[in-house]
Design an enzyme around this catalytic site. Sequence first.
Site, short mmCIF file in Angstrom:
data_model
loop_
_atom_site.label_atom_id
_atom_site.label_comp_id
_atom_site.label_asym_id
_atom_site.label_seq_id
_atom_site.Cartn_x
_atom_site.Cartn_y
_atom_site.Cartn_z
CB SER A 139 -44.86 11.89 5.89
OG SER A 139 -46.02 11.29 6.40
CG ASP A 173 -47.40 9.09 9.51
OD1 ASP A 173 -47.88 9.77 10.43
OD2 ASP A 173 -47.36 9.49 8.33
#
Length: 630
Positions: free
Chosen positions: A182, A340
Amino acid sequence: MLRGPRARLGPAATGDEDAATGVLDPAPDPQLKHALQLWLRWDKNRSTRAQVEALVAAGLRAELRTRLCSRMSFGTAGLRAPMGAGFNRINDLTVIQSTQGLHAYLDRHSADFSSRGLVVGFDTRGQEDSGCSSQRLAKLTAAVMLSRGVPVHLFSAFVPTPYVPYAVKKLGAAAGVMITASHNPKEDNGYKVYWCNGAQISSPHDKEILQSIEEQLEPWSASCWEEELVDSSPLRTDPLTQINSCYMDELTSLCFHRDLNRSSPLKFVHSSFHGVGHVFVQQAFDAFGFAPPIPVPEQKDPDPNFSSVRCPNPEEGESVLELSLLLAERENARIVLATDPDADRLAVAEKSDGCSWKVFTGNELAALLGWWMFFNWKEAHPDPADTQKVYMLATSVSSKILQTFAHIEGFHFEETLPGFKWIGTRIHELSKTGNNVIFAFEESIGFMCGSLVPEKDGVSSAAVVAEMAAYLHDKKLSLNQQLLNIYQTYGHHVSQTSYVVCNDPPTIQNIFRRIRNFDGEGSYPKTCGGVRIVHVRDATTGHDSSRPDGRSVLPVTRSSHMITFTLQNGVVATLRSSGTEPKIKYYTEYCASPGNSDASRLEAELRRITAALLDEFLEPERNNLIRRCV
């Protein structure tokens, strides 16, 4: 598509492990010696073998012990660790071991696993020194399953994390694996597992899979290392085209004002933070009838080094959005959207009337999105009785604004433990009784709009925010003005989130032990900053003083500490130890009543209570805690 570094494979060690471990004498360490022998016997990646051999040659016993004498465990985001050699890091061997354990567990507990198969996706991460990339690790995950005759739906290109749980549900797979870290630093990678319901695995699956991994540590066969197996096996399929098409089609169920979108003069800038988001957000905008957002050219293409940002986490705010804001100034765009690197989170900034930018917090965006989703749901369901099946969810450390909405509007609200795995699991439970979760969020800019996928999703959220902004612009309102309108109607909800660093784990234990025995054994604090504490909820012990039976409805989580205090003045404060970092996190929020609109006074009081929370309960100076530098 980005292709990560290709690992150099070599034959397994055939006796040289004893010679290598001998370098560590004359101070023998049986546990380390055994772990080192196993690593050198099992690891076929020349790059990571070379890392271990170099540490042995240098006599770096402490580093070897750190890497080889412990293993990763499932946190709120699955397995996550730096890439590199070692049993507690992400690499070829640990991914093969994890997949063997997952296979064994699914074989025992998942009906028709051998026919339903596994979905596998990956992001754009890679590390040259370890011969390690997300794409390669995804192929090895697939190879382990294919070597045992299990069908694998392996995406042929990088995808947003939400595509994996979406594909699990759409294809009826037994489970899914996403290789991603992530928004973590570039050195990290991860192994995120989804159950057949599309939710991240939670207890007891996570602990039982870890146990299964421990029972399957030695690679089964040479086939487990053959990433080329994904190109030759008839059991491998590529779901990319089908899943992308279905996702974008279903995404239109969240679009309520397409004609307005087509004519909107608003311009948007989007940054994908060197990750997967660019092409998918562009397609989502097209599905909603918008012109494509303007991409930040330095950040639209995948780059595992995240070269243009000091930190690949858009939650950090204006300091990491600099290129996006500069481009928006040049292009006269009022809204900046930033996903992100794996596109499951969304940050939003809006140009103020002056020359400054407003970067919304996760809690502020949730207030806007929660209002928007219910506003449009009500338009389509005018019968008040229909609200009885409507739910919104949030994690327990997030804003209580949705709870306020629910109290006034008549729908249901529930809290879960931190982590979207708990939200996803609860969504599945509610859906079985005919209920509809129309919005859920966690304060760390993770949002789920509608029932498209039971996971936070930056792609769909970006399109929904764009439509909300276009609608409000047509009404001569900005996002921030509408946020103030929401607060005027439902009461201001002012929040603060931060942390202190504690590099001594026993100190963290002592801090929370003291809080639980603050005014004598088993007695929690009665005031904070001079304000009476009316309720205490301790998710670690299961205590909740607000319940008639004194027991919390949240699952007990003894592996970490989390205590929530509700104060008489409307402030809610939570202290929580991090499961992955040497931190104590704190979350405070002032939930004011409608009409109490003096925001500056509310913010000042919240700052005072927050300071008291730290000084009275954490004692930073006495405990050598390091305050976060903002």
